[in-house]
Design a protein around this motif. Sequence first.
Motif, PDB file in Angstrom:
ATOM      1  N   GLY A 275      12.486 -21.206  -3.169  1.00 37.71           N
ATOM      2  CA  GLY A 275      13.547 -21.289  -4.156  1.00 37.71           C
ATOM      3  C   GLY A 275      13.930 -19.909  -4.639  1.00 37.71           C
ATOM      4  O   GLY A 275      13.205 -18.929  -4.405  1.00 37.71           O
ATOM      5  N   PRO A 276      15.068 -19.780  -5.305  1.00 39.20           N
ATOM      6  CA  PRO A 276      15.503 -18.475  -5.788  1.00 39.20           C
ATOM      7  C   PRO A 276      14.514 -17.882  -6.778  1.00 39.20           C
ATOM      8  O   PRO A 276      13.802 -18.598  -7.492  1.00 39.20           O
ATOM      9  CB  PRO A 276      16.863 -18.761  -6.438  1.00 39.20           C
ATOM     10  CG  PRO A 276      16.910 -20.232  -6.636  1.00 39.20           C
ATOM     11  CD  PRO A 276      16.012 -20.854  -5.637  1.00 39.20           C
ATOM     12  N   TRP A 277      14.477 -16.580  -6.830  1.00 38.85           N
ATOM     13  CA  TRP A 277      13.538 -15.829  -7.658  1.00 38.85           C
ATOM     14  C   TRP A 277      13.492 -16.326  -9.100  1.00 38.85           C
ATOM     15  O   TRP A 277      12.419 -16.455  -9.683  1.00 38.85           O
ATOM     16  CB  TRP A 277      13.934 -14.344  -7.630  1.00 38.85           C
ATOM     17  CG  TRP A 277      15.361 -14.117  -8.062  1.00 38.85           C
ATOM     18  CD1 TRP A 277      16.479 -14.296  -7.295  1.00 38.85           C
ATOM     19  CD2 TRP A 277      15.818 -13.714  -9.352  1.00 38.85           C
ATOM     20  NE1 TRP A 277      17.618 -14.024  -8.019  1.00 38.85           N
ATOM     21  CE2 TRP A 277      17.238 -13.654  -9.295  1.00 38.85           C
ATOM     22  CE3 TRP A 277      15.190 -13.380 -10.548  1.00 38.85           C
ATOM     23  CZ2 TRP A 277      18.024 -13.284 -10.375  1.00 38.85           C
ATOM     24  CZ3 TRP A 277      15.968 -13.006 -11.641  1.00 38.85           C
ATOM     25  CH2 TRP A 277      17.363 -12.961 -11.543  1.00 38.85           C
ATOM     26  N   HIS A 278      14.660 -16.654  -9.663  1.00 39.62           N
ATOM     27  CA  HIS A 278      14.703 -17.019 -11.075  1.00 39.62           C
ATOM     28  C   HIS A 278      14.197 -18.434 -11.326  1.00 39.62           C
ATOM     29  O   HIS A 278      13.928 -18.794 -12.477  1.00 39.62           O
ATOM     30  CB  HIS A 278      16.121 -16.863 -11.629  1.00 39.62           C
ATOM     31  CG  HIS A 278      17.142 -17.743 -10.959  1.00 39.62           C
ATOM     32  ND1 HIS A 278      17.432 -19.013 -11.399  1.00 39.62           N
ATOM     33  CD2 HIS A 278      17.941 -17.519  -9.889  1.00 39.62           C
ATOM     34  CE1 HIS A 278      18.367 -19.536 -10.624  1.00 39.62           C
ATOM     35  NE2 HIS A 278      18.687 -18.652  -9.697  1.00 39.62           N
ATOM     36  N   ALA A 279      14.038 -19.225 -10.262  1.00 40.75           N
ATOM     37  CA  ALA A 279      13.514 -20.585 -10.406  1.00 40.75           C
ATOM     38  C   ALA A 279      12.031 -20.670 -10.049  1.00 40.75           C
ATOM     39  O   ALA A 279      11.464 -21.769 -10.047  1.00 40.75           O
ATOM     40  CB  ALA A 279      14.307 -21.543  -9.518  1.00 40.75           C
ATOM     41  N   ARG A 280      11.395 -19.541  -9.737  1.00 45.14           N
ATOM     42  CA  ARG A 280       9.979 -19.534  -9.377  1.00 45.14           C
ATOM     43  C   ARG A 280       9.172 -18.512 -10.182  1.00 45.14           C
ATOM     44  O   ARG A 280       8.014 -18.759 -10.507  1.00 45.14           O
ATOM     45  CB  ARG A 280       9.803 -19.228  -7.876  1.00 45.14           C
ATOM     46  CG  ARG A 280      10.419 -20.265  -6.933  1.00 45.14           C
ATOM     47  CD  ARG A 280       9.716 -21.600  -7.008  1.00 45.14           C
ATOM     48  NE  ARG A 280      10.269 -22.542  -6.040  1.00 45.14           N
ATOM     49  CZ  ARG A 280      11.344 -23.309  -6.261  1.00 45.14           C
ATOM     50  NH1 ARG A 280      11.977 -23.233  -7.434  1.00 45.14           N
ATOM     51  NH2 ARG A 280      11.789 -24.140  -5.334  1.00 45.14           N
ATOM     52  N   LEU A 281       9.741 -17.345 -10.484  1.00 48.60           N
ATOM     53  CA  LEU A 281       8.961 -16.327 -11.202  1.00 48.60           C
ATOM     54  C   LEU A 281       8.529 -16.789 -12.592  1.00 48.60           C
ATOM     55  O   LEU A 281       7.387 -16.536 -12.992  1.00 48.60           O
ATOM     56  CB  LEU A 281       9.750 -15.015 -11.290  1.00 48.60           C
ATOM     57  CG  LEU A 281       9.884 -14.230  -9.978  1.00 48.60           C
ATOM     58  CD1 LEU A 281      10.690 -12.966 -10.201  1.00 48.60           C
ATOM     59  CD2 LEU A 281       8.511 -13.881  -9.400  1.00 48.60           C
ATOM     60  N   PRO A 282       9.375 -17.458 -13.382  1.00 50.00           N
ATOM     61  CA  PRO A 282       8.861 -18.022 -14.646  1.00 50.00           C
ATOM     62  C   PRO A 282       7.896 -19.169 -14.354  1.00 50.00           C
ATOM     63  O   PRO A 282       7.983 -19.826 -13.322  1.00 50.00           O
ATOM     64  CB  PRO A 282      10.123 -18.523 -15.353  1.00 50.00           C
ATOM     65  CG  PRO A 282      11.271 -17.860 -14.660  1.00 50.00           C
ATOM     66  CD  PRO A 282      10.831 -17.665 -13.242  1.00 50.00           C
ATOM     67  N   HIS A 283       7.013 -19.428 -15.281  1.00 50.61           N
ATOM     68  CA  HIS A 283       6.133 -20.597 -15.144  1.00 50.61           C
ATOM     69  C   HIS A 283       6.856 -21.877 -15.544  1.00 50.61           C
ATOM     70  O   HIS A 283       6.496 -22.959 -15.073  1.00 50.61           O
ATOM     71  CB  HIS A 283       4.897 -20.447 -16.029  1.00 50.61           C
ATOM     72  CG  HIS A 283       4.004 -19.299 -15.660  1.00 50.61           C
ATOM     73  ND1 HIS A 283       3.907 -18.798 -14.380  1.00 50.61           N
ATOM     74  CD2 HIS A 283       3.144 -18.554 -16.426  1.00 50.61           C
ATOM     75  CE1 HIS A 283       3.045 -17.801 -14.359  1.00 50.61           C
ATOM     76  NE2 HIS A 283       2.573 -17.636 -15.585  1.00 50.61           N
TER      77      HIS A 283
END
Length: 429
Positions: A275-283
Motif C-alpha cells: 500500500g502507499p507509504w501514507h497508509a502503512r507508515l502510521p500505526h
Amino acid sequence: MTDHSAHAPSARQTNWAGNITFGAKRVHTPSSVAELQDLVSAGTAVRALGTGHSFNTVADTPGVLISVAGLPRSIEVDREARTATVSAGLRFGELTGPLHRSGFALHNLGSLPHISVAGACATGTHGSGVGNRSLPGAVRALELVTAGGRIVSLERGDPDFAGTVVSLGALGVVTRLTLDLVPAFEIQQWVYEGLPQEQLLGRFDEVMSEAYSVSLFTGWHGGPVDQVWLKQRVSGDGPRTAPHEWHGAKLARGPRHPVPGVAAEHCTQQQGVPGPWHARLPHFRLEFTPSNGEELQSEYFVARHDAVAAYEALDRIRQQFSPLLQIGEIRTVAADDLWLSPAQGRDSVAFHFTWVPDTAAVTPVLSVIEDALAPFGARPHWGKVFNTEPSRLRELYGHHADFERLTERFDPSGTFRNDFLAHHFPRTG
C-alpha cells in the motif's frame, strides 16, 4: 473535546487525553493571516494550539489560545525543488494523500496521522527508521507570526533556523512550512510475535535495520518482545513474501493492535498487503480514532549505541513501572541538527511508554525511569509527560542557552511564554 479541524470558535477545555484543562477562556481560530496578526499583536499571553495531542502544559496559557486550523488550506508542490509548502494547521492525514497523488512522499510519518504538521514539528515528534530523521527534519523553511504581529520567514541555512523548527511555540505562531519530499513509494507491513529477548539484545542494530521502519512493542514483563512491526519498502522487484519465522519470532496469523486484547480495526493494514507509504507508515488509520484518549504517554531518547544498555537498565526496574503500563514501544530515529530535537546530534533510540490515565501514580514512576536512564543522557519528548529538571535539560541540550537567547530576541516581552517555558527555560535577566 471539540473537533479542532471543524474550526469551531468555542473554547476547547482539555487536550486530547483529558489530563490537561487549558486555562484560556476561549480558542480563537482566525481565518486569515491578517486576523492572526491582529490577535497576536493585541495579546499579552498567546499560545498556538494544534490538535491537542500533547500530554503536558506545553500549549497551555491563561491568555489566548490560537489555532491555525482555520487559515486557508494550501499544499503547493514544487516538483523541481521536491518540496511542498503547506499551511501549518493541516493534519498529516490531510496532507499525505494529495502529496501521493502528485507522485511524492514525506520521508517519515508518526504513528498517528491525526496530528497537525506545525504541532508535530514544534515538539520534535518523530516516526521510525535507522535512516529516517524525525518529522521536523523535513522542514526546509517556515513562516511565523512573531510578537507584535510581525511575519518572519526563515529557511535552512539561516543562522536562526536550527532553533526555530522545534521551538515549542516559544517564538511565534507558525503559519506555513516548506517540507522536503521524496518520490512516492509503497510499503508492506508485517507483525511478528514473541521476539526472544536474547535475539534483540544480541542483534539490536540488525533487528532495527531489517525494514524501512521497525517498531518493537513490549509490556516489559521480562520475557520476549510481544510484537515487532516491520514496515518494508517495496523494491523494484515487487512485493516480497515474509518468512514464517524471523529471529525466533513468529509471523502473526492475523492483524494486530499494539495493545494486547484490543481489536486491530483501527490499525493500518498488515499481513504484507502492499500500500502507499501514507497508509502503512502510521500505526493507525486516519478515518478512525485509535483510542478515547484514556492514556498518558512518556518517551525518552538515548544514543543508539547505548540502546542495549538502556534496555537492560529498564528491564532491571520493570516491576516498578510495568503495572501502570498499557504498552511500551521502541523505535529508532536518525540524527538531525535542530537545537531542541531529542535526536539532535546523535542517532537515537526512543523508549516510549503508554500509561494508564492515572497522573498521581505515573508521576513518581517517571523519576524512577529517568534515574535509570540518566547514565545515557536520556532526553524527554517535549510533548509528553516527564519530570526532568531544567538544570538537567540544560546539560542534555548543547544549544539550550542558544535557544534561551533566541526566545529573548524574538519575544522580549514574553508574549508566547507560559508556565511550561518559564519552568524549563527560566529567564534570569
